[in-house]
Design a protein around this motif. Structure first.
Motif, PDB file in Angstrom:
ATOM      1  N   ASN A 105       0.771  -1.026   0.080  1.00 55.01           N
ATOM      2  CA  ASN A 105      -0.157  -0.085   0.025  1.00 55.01           C
ATOM      3  C   ASN A 105       0.767   1.195  -0.141  1.00 55.01           C
ATOM      4  O   ASN A 105       0.851   1.952   0.771  1.00 55.01           O
ATOM      5  N   PRO A 106       1.694   1.305  -0.697  1.00 62.48           N
ATOM      6  CA  PRO A 106       2.508   2.744  -0.930  1.00 62.48           C
ATOM      7  C   PRO A 106       1.829   4.065  -1.430  1.00 62.48           C
ATOM      8  O   PRO A 106       0.518   4.024  -1.946  1.00 62.48           O
ATOM      9  N   ALA A 107       2.263   4.747  -0.799  1.00 70.16           N
ATOM     10  CA  ALA A 107       1.597   6.416  -1.532  1.00 70.16           C
ATOM     11  C   ALA A 107       1.878   6.638  -2.847  1.00 70.16           C
ATOM     12  O   ALA A 107       1.059   7.328  -3.576  1.00 70.16           O
ATOM     13  N   TYR A 108       3.109   6.081  -3.583  1.00 69.00           N
ATOM     14  CA  TYR A 108       3.285   6.240  -4.594  1.00 69.00           C
ATOM     15  C   TYR A 108       3.781   5.079  -5.358  1.00 69.00           C
ATOM     16  O   TYR A 108       4.403   4.199  -4.832  1.00 69.00           O
ATOM     17  N   VAL A 109       3.522   4.836  -6.638  1.00 75.18           N
ATOM     18  CA  VAL A 109       4.231   3.961  -7.455  1.00 75.18           C
ATOM     19  C   VAL A 109       5.068   4.848  -8.611  1.00 75.18           C
ATOM     20  O   VAL A 109       4.456   5.476  -9.303  1.00 75.18           O
ATOM     21  N   VAL A 110       6.065   4.609  -8.499  1.00 73.82           N
ATOM     22  CA  VAL A 110       7.238   5.291  -9.459  1.00 73.82           C
ATOM     23  C   VAL A 110       7.740   4.427 -10.455  1.00 73.82           C
ATOM     24  O   VAL A 110       8.510   3.465 -10.024  1.00 73.82           O
ATOM     25  N   VAL A 111       7.681   4.803 -11.561  1.00 73.75           N
ATOM     26  CA  VAL A 111       8.360   3.995 -12.690  1.00 73.75           C
ATOM     27  C   VAL A 111       8.974   4.641 -13.770  1.00 73.75           C
ATOM     28  O   VAL A 111       8.840   5.687 -14.426  1.00 73.75           O
ATOM     29  N   GLY A 112      10.336   4.029 -13.763  1.00 70.74           N
ATOM     30  CA  GLY A 112      11.550   4.772 -14.717  1.00 70.74           C
ATOM     31  C   GLY A 112      11.948   3.436 -15.481  1.00 70.74           C
ATOM     32  O   GLY A 112      11.578   2.372 -15.407  1.00 70.74           O
ATOM     33  N   LEU A 113      12.924   3.848 -16.123  1.00 70.30           N
ATOM     34  CA  LEU A 113      13.673   2.700 -17.237  1.00 70.30           C
ATOM     35  C   LEU A 113      14.250   1.730 -16.345  1.00 70.30           C
ATOM     36  O   LEU A 113      14.932   2.053 -15.166  1.00 70.30           O
ATOM     37  N   ASP A 114      13.879   0.364 -16.423  1.00 76.06           N
ATOM     38  CA  ASP A 114      14.727  -0.565 -15.742  1.00 76.06           C
ATOM     39  C   ASP A 114      14.758  -1.736 -16.739  1.00 76.06           C
ATOM     40  O   ASP A 114      13.821  -2.661 -17.183  1.00 76.06           O
ATOM     41  N   SER A 115      16.000  -2.128 -17.130  1.00 79.10           N
ATOM     42  CA  SER A 115      16.467  -3.074 -18.101  1.00 79.10           C
ATOM     43  C   SER A 115      16.068  -4.579 -17.689  1.00 79.10           C
ATOM     44  O   SER A 115      16.297  -5.483 -18.309  1.00 79.10           O
ATOM     45  N   GLN A 116      15.944  -4.693 -16.063  1.00 78.48           N
ATOM     46  CA  GLN A 116      15.722  -5.935 -15.511  1.00 78.48           C
ATOM     47  C   GLN A 116      14.567  -6.266 -14.969  1.00 78.48           C
ATOM     48  O   GLN A 116      14.104  -7.019 -13.835  1.00 78.48           O
ATOM     49  N   VAL A 117      13.540  -5.401 -15.248  1.00 77.36           N
ATOM     50  CA  VAL A 117      11.972  -5.341 -14.791  1.00 77.36           C
ATOM     51  C   VAL A 117      11.496  -6.862 -14.939  1.00 77.36           C
ATOM     52  O   VAL A 117      11.613  -7.542 -16.011  1.00 77.36           O
ATOM     53  N   THR A 118      10.755  -7.318 -14.026  1.00 80.45           N
ATOM     54  CA  THR A 118      10.029  -8.516 -13.999  1.00 80.45           C
ATOM     55  C   THR A 118       8.594  -8.625 -14.147  1.00 80.45           C
ATOM     56  O   THR A 118       8.065  -7.381 -13.736  1.00 80.45           O
ATOM     57  N   TYR A 119       7.852  -9.668 -14.619  1.00 74.65           N
ATOM     58  CA  TYR A 119       6.321  -9.539 -14.515  1.00 74.65           C
ATOM     59  C   TYR A 119       5.951  -9.241 -13.264  1.00 74.65           C
ATOM     60  O   TYR A 119       4.926  -8.534 -13.045  1.00 74.65           O
TER      61      TYR A 119
ATOM     62  N   PHE B 209       0.466   7.152  -9.391  1.00 75.66           N
ATOM     63  CA  PHE B 209       1.167   6.656 -10.407  1.00 75.66           C
ATOM     64  C   PHE B 209       2.228   7.786 -11.044  1.00 75.66           C
ATOM     65  O   PHE B 209       1.508   8.714 -11.664  1.00 75.66           O
ATOM     66  N   ILE B 210       3.522   7.622 -10.870  1.00 75.91           N
ATOM     67  CA  ILE B 210       3.986   8.718 -11.433  1.00 75.91           C
ATOM     68  C   ILE B 210       5.170   7.918 -12.624  1.00 75.91           C
ATOM     69  O   ILE B 210       5.687   6.675 -12.257  1.00 75.91           O
ATOM     70  N   GLY B 211       5.423   8.417 -13.665  1.00 74.95           N
ATOM     71  CA  GLY B 211       6.164   7.926 -14.688  1.00 74.95           C
ATOM     72  C   GLY B 211       7.297   9.111 -14.683  1.00 74.95           C
ATOM     73  O   GLY B 211       7.026  10.364 -14.725  1.00 74.95           O
ATOM     74  N   THR B 212       8.494   8.671 -14.643  1.00 72.62           N
ATOM     75  CA  THR B 212       9.651   9.621 -14.467  1.00 72.62           C
ATOM     76  C   THR B 212       9.885  10.460 -16.031  1.00 72.62           C
ATOM     77  O   THR B 212      10.184  11.549 -15.950  1.00 72.62           O
ATOM     78  N   ASN B 213       9.545   9.861 -16.859  1.00 68.21           N
ATOM     79  CA  ASN B 213       9.519  10.406 -18.198  1.00 68.21           C
ATOM     80  C   ASN B 213       8.713   9.732 -19.426  1.00 68.21           C
ATOM     81  O   ASN B 213       8.512   8.570 -19.247  1.00 68.21           O
ATOM     82  N   PRO B 214       8.166  10.385 -20.403  1.00 70.00           N
ATOM     83  CA  PRO B 214       7.415   9.931 -21.199  1.00 70.00           C
ATOM     84  C   PRO B 214       7.959   9.302 -22.581  1.00 70.00           C
ATOM     85  O   PRO B 214       7.140   8.884 -23.453  1.00 70.00           O
ATOM     86  N   ASP B 215       9.323   9.294 -22.379  1.00 70.98           N
ATOM     87  CA  ASP B 215      10.015   8.709 -23.682  1.00 70.98           C
ATOM     88  C   ASP B 215       9.834   6.975 -24.102  1.00 70.98           C
ATOM     89  O   ASP B 215      10.140   6.136 -23.236  1.00 70.98           O
ATOM     90  N   LEU B 216       9.077   6.899 -25.356  1.00 74.37           N
ATOM     91  CA  LEU B 216       8.454   5.572 -25.459  1.00 74.37           C
ATOM     92  C   LEU B 216       9.578   4.627 -26.116  1.00 74.37           C
ATOM     93  O   LEU B 216       9.793   3.347 -26.057  1.00 74.37           O
ATOM     94  N   ARG B 217      10.677   5.273 -26.663  1.00 74.58           N
ATOM     95  CA  ARG B 217      11.790   4.605 -27.236  1.00 74.58           C
ATOM     96  C   ARG B 217      13.147   5.345 -26.841  1.00 74.58           C
ATOM     97  O   ARG B 217      13.041   6.453 -26.612  1.00 74.58           O
ATOM     98  N   ILE B 218      14.295   4.409 -26.744  1.00 75.83           N
ATOM     99  CA  ILE B 218      15.729   5.020 -26.402  1.00 75.83           C
ATOM    100  C   ILE B 218      16.365   4.493 -27.636  1.00 75.83           C
ATOM    101  O   ILE B 218      16.563   3.396 -27.918  1.00 75.83           O
ATOM    102  N   PRO B 219      17.143   5.409 -28.095  1.00 71.20           N
ATOM    103  CA  PRO B 219      18.163   4.934 -29.464  1.00 71.20           C
ATOM    104  C   PRO B 219      19.295   4.455 -28.863  1.00 71.20           C
ATOM    105  O   PRO B 219      20.052   4.833 -27.718  1.00 71.20           O
ATOM    106  N   THR B 220      19.766   3.226 -29.199  1.00 71.12           N
ATOM    107  CA  THR B 220      20.968   2.605 -28.796  1.00 71.12           C
ATOM    108  C   THR B 220      21.757   1.924 -29.919  1.00 71.12           C
ATOM    109  O   THR B 220      21.228   2.133 -31.267  1.00 71.12           O
TER     110      THR B 220
END
Length: 256
Positions: free
Chosen positions: A112-126, A142-153
């Motif tokens: 029961n957190p006050a916030y759910v914060v989601v940023g880029l995580d290359s190891q995220v699990t289901y 619900f907070i998204g750190t940034n709206p970038d849908l794609r990252i160039p690599t």
């Protein structure tokens, strides 16, 4: 026009991946020699400000105080502090984001957190997505750190933080509150850090959709530099023109 301060993107503007951009290094050195305030403003939440500082010094010949580095992680924490909904958070993200949230005094809570914060995580699990979804459905902000849908690599375009947030939005029916460029929150907080107004500063970046729209959408003059994401052949078709477009920061004049 003469500006009192500069907001500057990093990847694609000051360097390109692991490649140096000498004109950008010289531009920062010129700012420092002139005593002009600046703030590096980045949507990258995977690295701490100390990691960014070390990378600039070690690989790109730029020594800069830690106070000149403002990440979307720091902007997220500033927003959470301002909202003041509680001191617990469930975080999906890498070191830069997790450390910023922890250092600000927020405890890790999945039920029961006050916030759910989601940023880029290359190891995220289901399971992490499952926990975040359930917490959001229970009422966590619900907070998204940034709206970038794609990252160039080097491999091509890969899913960005915005893609992870969209998965949770589709699951919960709740849209995240985005923080990073081009959103107003990050730009307002960046101006507070510089203690300047919108008309005092210039936003410099290589990505029209994030850096330049951050300027356009928030009443800040913008400079698109063609050393990274947005290409020269795209400029003519941009919906709203940047204030300036340069091939390189070596072409910039301080007008003093």
């Amino acid at each position: 026009m003469t500006y009192k301060g500069y907001l500057i993107d990093l990847d694609g503007t000051i360097y390109r991946g692991k490649t140096r951009i000498p004109a950008a290094e010289a531009f920062v050195h010129d700012l420092q020699a002139r005593g002009i305030p600046y703030l590096f403003v980045t949507n990258n939440t995977t690295k701490t400000p100390e990691m960014v500082q070390d990378n600039l010094a070690t690989n790109f010949n730029i020594q800069t105080p830690i106070e000149t580095i403002y990440t979307a992680s720091l902007a997220t924490v500033d927003y959470m502090d301002e909202m003041d909904l509680g001191q617990s958070a469930y975080v999906i993200g890498e070191k830069g984001l997790r450390e910023a949230v922890t250092n600000a005094g927020y405890t890790d809570e999945s039920e029961n957190p006050a916030y759910v914060v989601v940023g880029l995580d290359s190891q995220v699990t289901y399971e992490q997505f499952a926990l975040a979804s359930l917490a959001i459905q229970k009422g966590a902000h619900f907070i998204g750190t940034n709206p970038d849908l794609r990252i160039p690599t080097e491999r091509g375009e890969l899913p960005g933080a915005g893609s992870l947030n969209q998965l949770l939005a589709a699951t919960t029916g709740v849209d995240p509150k985005y923080i990073g460029k081009p959103m107003a929150i990050m730009m307002e907080k960046a101006l507070e850090r510089l203690d300047m107004t919108k008309t005092d500063v210039l936003m410099i970046g290589d990505n029209y959709m994030t850096d330049i729209r951050a300027g356009i959408d928030n009443g800040i003059d913008s400079l698109l530099v063609l050393t990274g994401f947005t290409k020269a052949d795209e400029v003519e078709s941009l919906p709203i023109a940047p204030t300036y477009v340069l091939n390189s920061l070596s072409e910039w004049s301080f007008n003093d």
